[in-house]
Write a protein that holds these residues in place. Structure first.
Motif, PDB file in Angstrom:
ATOM      1  N   ILE A 155      -1.236  -0.251  -5.645  1.00 38.45           N
ATOM      2  CA  ILE A 155      -1.443  -0.172  -4.404  1.00 38.45           C
ATOM      3  C   ILE A 155      -2.306  -0.559  -3.946  1.00 38.45           C
ATOM      4  O   ILE A 155      -2.513  -1.756  -3.652  1.00 38.45           O
ATOM      5  CB  ILE A 155      -2.452   1.367  -5.355  1.00 38.45           C
ATOM      6  CG1 ILE A 155      -2.117   1.879  -5.990  1.00 38.45           C
ATOM      7  CG2 ILE A 155      -2.918   2.069  -3.950  1.00 38.45           C
ATOM      8  CD1 ILE A 155      -0.553   3.132  -5.278  1.00 38.45           C
ATOM      9  N   LYS A 158      -0.661   3.919   2.561  1.00 40.66           N
ATOM     10  CA  LYS A 158      -1.201   3.715   1.720  1.00 40.66           C
ATOM     11  C   LYS A 158       0.559   3.348   0.945  1.00 40.66           C
ATOM     12  O   LYS A 158       1.210   4.422   1.219  1.00 40.66           O
ATOM     13  CB  LYS A 158      -1.817   4.659   0.699  1.00 40.66           C
ATOM     14  CG  LYS A 158      -1.327   4.522  -0.747  1.00 40.66           C
ATOM     15  CD  LYS A 158      -1.962   5.547  -1.583  1.00 40.66           C
ATOM     16  CE  LYS A 158      -2.011   5.863  -2.743  1.00 40.66           C
ATOM     17  NZ  LYS A 158      -1.964   6.941  -3.553  1.00 40.66           N
ATOM     18  N   THR A 195       2.843   1.949  -2.587  1.00 37.20           N
ATOM     19  CA  THR A 195       2.316   2.400  -3.626  1.00 37.20           C
ATOM     20  C   THR A 195       3.500   1.462  -4.373  1.00 37.20           C
ATOM     21  O   THR A 195       5.413   2.257  -4.228  1.00 37.20           O
ATOM     22  CB  THR A 195       2.571   3.469  -4.324  1.00 37.20           C
ATOM     23  OG1 THR A 195       1.568   4.710  -3.701  1.00 37.20           O
ATOM     24  CG2 THR A 195       3.065   4.187  -5.752  1.00 37.20           C
TER      25      THR A 195
END
Length: 135
Positions: free
Chosen positions: A55, A66, A68
């Motif tokens: 992350i 963000k 991932t």
């Protein structure tokens, strides 16, 4: 003015000064400085299956990105939006993203919280930490 009146006047002056000092709330120059949470944080968090997910969260000017990436798999998932700090300025919430979206702000890290906003407990609790990239 006799001695009794002079004494009473001095007592009123002292009482007034004490009242003014007390009304300041005792707040000296020690003000709480909010944590500087802006920056980029990275960590590999555990997953239910697989080798975890890396992350990366970047916080800047009230906005977040963000990213991932599941370890051993292709593709990066990206979310963008605004983040908010709670009143105590020790927890951020990533708006417009499904839970988990709350992180405890520590000096140089973000600690992922569970769906209810509580610290994760158990064997893997210390692995839910994203470290701030210091430049």
């Amino acid at each position: 003015m006799n001695n009794n009146q002079s004494l009473m006047t001095k007592m009123w002056i002292v009482a007034a000064i004490l009242g003014i000092l007390c009304s300041c709330g005792g707040n000296t120059s020690k003000t709480k400085k909010p944590l500087d949470c802006e920056g980029t944080y990275v960590g590999t968090l555990p997953t239910a299956s697989g080798m975890g997910m890396t992350i990366t969260i970047t916080l800047e000017n009230g906005a977040y990105i963000k990213k991932t990436e599941y370890v051993g798999k292709d593709g990066v998932f990206e979310d963008k939006g605004k983040y908010t700090l709670n009143k105590e300025e020790n927890m951020i919430t990533l708006d417009s993203i499904n839970p988990p979206n709350k992180y405890l702000v520590d000096k140089n890290s973000l600690i992922q919280l569970d769906i209810e906003g509580n610290r994760i407990t158990g064997e893997l609790a210390d692995q839910y930490v994203l470290q701030k990239k210091l430049e």
